[in-house]
Design an enzyme around this catalytic site. Structure first.
Site, PDB file in Angstrom:
ATOM      1  N   GLY A 525      25.210  -0.932  80.913  1.00 43.98           N
ATOM      2  CA  GLY A 525      24.356  -1.184  79.840  1.00 43.98           C
ATOM      3  C   GLY A 525      25.281  -1.209  78.469  1.00 43.98           C
ATOM      4  N   ASP A 531      35.600   4.025  80.249  1.00 42.50           N
ATOM      5  CA  ASP A 531      36.899   5.266  80.132  1.00 42.50           C
ATOM      6  C   ASP A 531      38.066   4.651  80.998  1.00 42.50           C
ATOM      7  OD1 ASP A 531      36.482   5.447  83.516  1.00 42.50           O
ATOM      8  OD2 ASP A 531      34.197   5.949  82.569  1.00 42.50           O
ATOM      9  N   GLU A 611      27.164 -25.160  62.259  1.00 43.17           N
ATOM     10  CA  GLU A 611      27.321 -23.950  62.876  1.00 43.17           C
ATOM     11  C   GLU A 611      28.398 -24.180  64.138  1.00 43.17           C
ATOM     12  OE1 GLU A 611      23.820 -20.812  62.514  1.00 43.17           O
ATOM     13  OE2 GLU A 611      23.280 -22.677  63.639  1.00 43.17           O
TER      14      GLU A 611
END
Ligand code: GLA
Length: 732
Positions: A525, A531, A611
């Site tokens: 998520g 980590d 763009e």
């Protein structure tokens, strides 16, 4: 030689380039922590003082001496049941129900190279780069032995710690708590810095002064979590970004953890990292052992910035592995925010076509390509390609993508199962649950019991069948809920939660061994499992499900305290942003995403021609700077939590090439001018701003800084490249 043993005083000294760590086995065999900090020489045991402290008991060995107390002494591995009333590193429940383990020094071993840990990720290093100290301790009654492991990476100012607890007795024991690192400070005023957060807003910076009592953070979610990152800092009260002493601890583990900082009755501070104590029951039968995951320690006497750079280098070079750990990462476009579940094979091909035109290297087909999966309520566990949806086989789709000169990547979430899936119908018992109770759902899905080999093996084979269908060069490994209902028939929930994490590591290890060229990006998520443990298998991790460039400034700032930019998955997404509704210029979105692995998370079909042109230039810019960004030194120049602007810079190792990034966070009427001061440059050298050709001395850029333009508009951003022209000289 980084590790020295002085026999006469039984003192172990661990020296790195700029730090010293000292340990002493005293006359009773207690392993004392004597010193950790800036480099010193000589015996530091003069720091130890002995006074009679009321209500701090004394071990029998000390006889009538009331000044010797475990409650006061600084220790390397303090245990419950020894008269130490502070929080301890180890709690053992013996067969008779007693809670006691009195560890005493037995022996030591010093070896070249860095130790490894069975089944767990750990810092790796070459024989010449590191040394290992192993100290053996034993409780003479239960015969529980603990091997304390210290890895010293001298040049990197890194010391790692781990502990292996073995039951060498005949009776069973239960480990109720275990840390891998404990630092006892005899003096000093410290702040505890931690990184708290939530889904879509991870790793916010928080700094709080330690008071008497304990400051505890951790995770009980089965993963390291969005809520608290398993990496923390103890900083001297006056430490800043550039000055002062600070100590880091980063846990190389992706499951439940606990970090504590406790200020005791005398103002001494104990700082520990290890397993989460809640629900941790780990039985050890005769001969069995428990390996406590590693903690990476580092000290900087020059503030938080330097501490971060020490961790960046260590994680980049001694944690991340595989071909991509040191290779430029592909610029990718991901289908998630472009299409969510709503795509066909043709759409993916179109995405690849657009990508090719823009200069993007890889297209990633995110969630929705397998089983029955039109939303997030079904299909997980059924890793069969939905050929009907794609309109072709996966192999054919990959070929079509590759033909356009674009690489192909795919999303998977191996640890999960939907109740609405074939897998769940066939193997409902593979999902983690408590018998007789309804399981807790998260994103309407359940977690597979990855501590079971048969479960892992089945999923592994299914995933391999997918990966073997064509040239898949990248996978995004997702994990979209916290564990709940953790259960083991023997009542050993801690063992089961640990086994789950070991199972994930085992799976990942097999995967990267079978596909050594595959780039794996971790994700939970976004950054729910960001980590050092995961980074051992996946050299990059999707930093957050929040792609808003302004929110990302905070998220990436917090992430930067431990994790290198090369590990931070970051993309330019569409506006208004899908998480916040905020509109930010394409330029600023690009600058923010360039503090990461860089890519796109949008549908190019919806972009204007202007763009698209801008994106082409943006990608060229990124590629020009990619090496500097991914391997250069990272400097934080301001704080998004305090300042009107967020600035950071990348600097090459020889300080010859710098990229300055600035995003204005605030705009006001008749606004004052902010000055951004660069860092790490050679003071006397002359630096040229490549765009304007204007030259400055390194000292001027660092001492006086540069004025940030006051311009009309929200969230304006600037990127400036500096090149060292001369090492010294008068250039005015
Ligand atoms: C998670 C990830 C997203 C996306 C979705 C797909 O939320 O973090 O990037 O992959 O899952 O379901």
């Amino acid at each position: 030689m980084a590790i020295h043993y002085q026999q006469e005083h039984r003192i172990f000294t661990l020296d790195t380039k700029n730090t010293t760590y000292q340990i002493k086995a005293d006359c009773y065999g207690t392993l004392l922590h004597v010193y950790y900090g800036a480099k010193v020489s000589g015996n530091m045991d003069y720091l130890l003082t002995y006074y009679d402290r009321g209500f701090s008991g004394n071990p029998a060995d000390a006889g009538q001496d009331r000044t010797y107390s475990m409650d006061i002494l600084p220790q390397e591995y303090p245990c419950a049941g020894t008269g130490d009333y502070r929080s301890t590193a180890l709690v053992i429940r013996n067969a008779d129900g007693s809670e006691c383990c009195n560890l005493r020094y037995v022996s030591y071993k010093i070896t070249k190279g860095k130790y490894g840990l069975p089944k767990l990720p750990a810092v790796y290093a070459s024989e010449d780069e590191a040394e290992t100290l192993e100290i053996l301790l034993e409780d003479s009654v239960s015969k529980v032995q603990v091997r304390l492991l210290y890895g010293v990476l001298e040049e990197k100012d890194i010391i790692t710690r781990s502990a292996i607890i073995q039951n060498c007795g005949t009776d069973g024991v239960v480990v109720e708590k275990a840390a891998s690192a404990c630092l006892d400070f005899l003096s000093g005023d410290y702040d505890f810095i931690s990184f708290y957060g939530r889904h879509e807003m991870e790793r916010n910076f928080q700094r709080a002064g330690l008071m008497h009592g304990s400051y505890v953070i951790g995770s009980r979610r089965g993963t390291s979590s969005h809520q608290y990152n398993p990496a923390v800092i103890l900083a001297e009260r006056n430490a800043t970004e550039d000055a002062g002493g600070c100590y880091g601890m980063a846990f190389v583990y992706s499951g439940n953890f606990m970090c504590e900082a406790e200020k005791d009755q005398l103002g001494q501070v104990r700082f520990m990292m290890g397993f989460q104590q809640d629900s941790f029951h780990y039985p050890l039968g005769q001969g069995e052992e428990l390996v406590v995951p590693e903690t990476i320690l580092s000290y900087s006497g020059e503030g938080l910035g330097r501490l971060s750079r020490q961790y960046h280098r260590c994680i980049r070079e001694n944690i991340c592995r595989g071909v991509y750990s040191r290779k430029a990462r592909p610029v990718l476009i991901n289908s998630w925010e472009a299409a969510y579940f709503n795509f066909t094979g043709d759409d993916i091909c179109k995405l690849a076509g657009e990508a090719a035109e823009l200069g993007i290297d890889m297209v990633v087909m995110d969630d929705g390509w397998f089983g029955k999966r039109e939303d997030d309520n079904s299909g997980l566990g059924d890793w069969q390609v939905n050929e009907e949806k794609l309109g072709c086989t996966l192999g054919e789709l990959i070929e079509k993508v590759n033909k356009q000169g674009v690489k192909f990547g795919i999303w998977i979430e191996p640890e999960m199962v939907s109740e609405d899936s074939n897998l769940y119908q066939e193997h409902p018992d593979w999902a983690i649950c408590i018998p007789g109770r309804s399981p807790i759902r998260g994103r309407n899905q359940l977690v597979l019991d990855f501590s079971r080999e048969e479960v892992r093996e089945y999923i592994f084979n299914q995933i391999c069948k997918v990966l073997d269908q064509g040239r898949i060069e990248y996978i995004k490994w997702d994990m979209n809920r916290s564990l709940a209902d953790v259960y083991s028939a023997e009542g050993h929930t801690g063992k089961m939660a640990y086994g789950y994490v070991l199972g994930v590591y085992d799976f990942l290890d097999k995967l990267i061994q079978r596909y050594p060229d595959l780039l794996v990006e971790g994700c939970s998520g976004g950054g729910g499992r960001f980590d050092a443990g995961m980074l051992y298998y996946t050299p990059q991790i999707w930093c957050s499900d929040n792609t808003d460039a302004v929110d990302r400034l905070r998220i990436q700032y917090g992430t930067s305290f431990f994790y290198p930019v090369s590990a931070v998955g970051s993309h330019v997404s569409a506006v208004p942003n899908h998480q916040t509704g905020r509109t930010v210029s394409l330029h600023t979105r690009g600058v923010a995403a360039m503090a990461g692995t860089f890519g796109y998370e949008l549908n190019p079909e919806k972009l204007s021609a202007k763009e698209k042109e801008e994106i082409k230039v943006q990608i060229q810019q990124y590629k020009k700077y990619a090496e500097l960004i991914q391997t250069g030194e990272y400097y934080r120049l301001s704080s998004p939590f305090q300042d009107a602007y967020t600035a950071w810079m990348f600097l090459s190792d020889d300080a010859g090439h710098a990229l300055l990034n600035i995003v204005m966070q605030e705009v006001h009427g008749n606004m004052g001018v902010s000055y951004v001061k660069l860092k790490g440059l050679s003071r006397d050298a002359v630096y040229e701003d490549v765009e304007s050709g204007r030259c400055y001395s390194g000292a001027a850029l660092m001492e006086a800084g540069l004025p940030i333009p006051v311009e009309y508009g929200e969230y304006l951003s600037y990127q400036m490249e500096f090149v060292k022209k001369r090492t010294a000289g008068n250039f005015l």
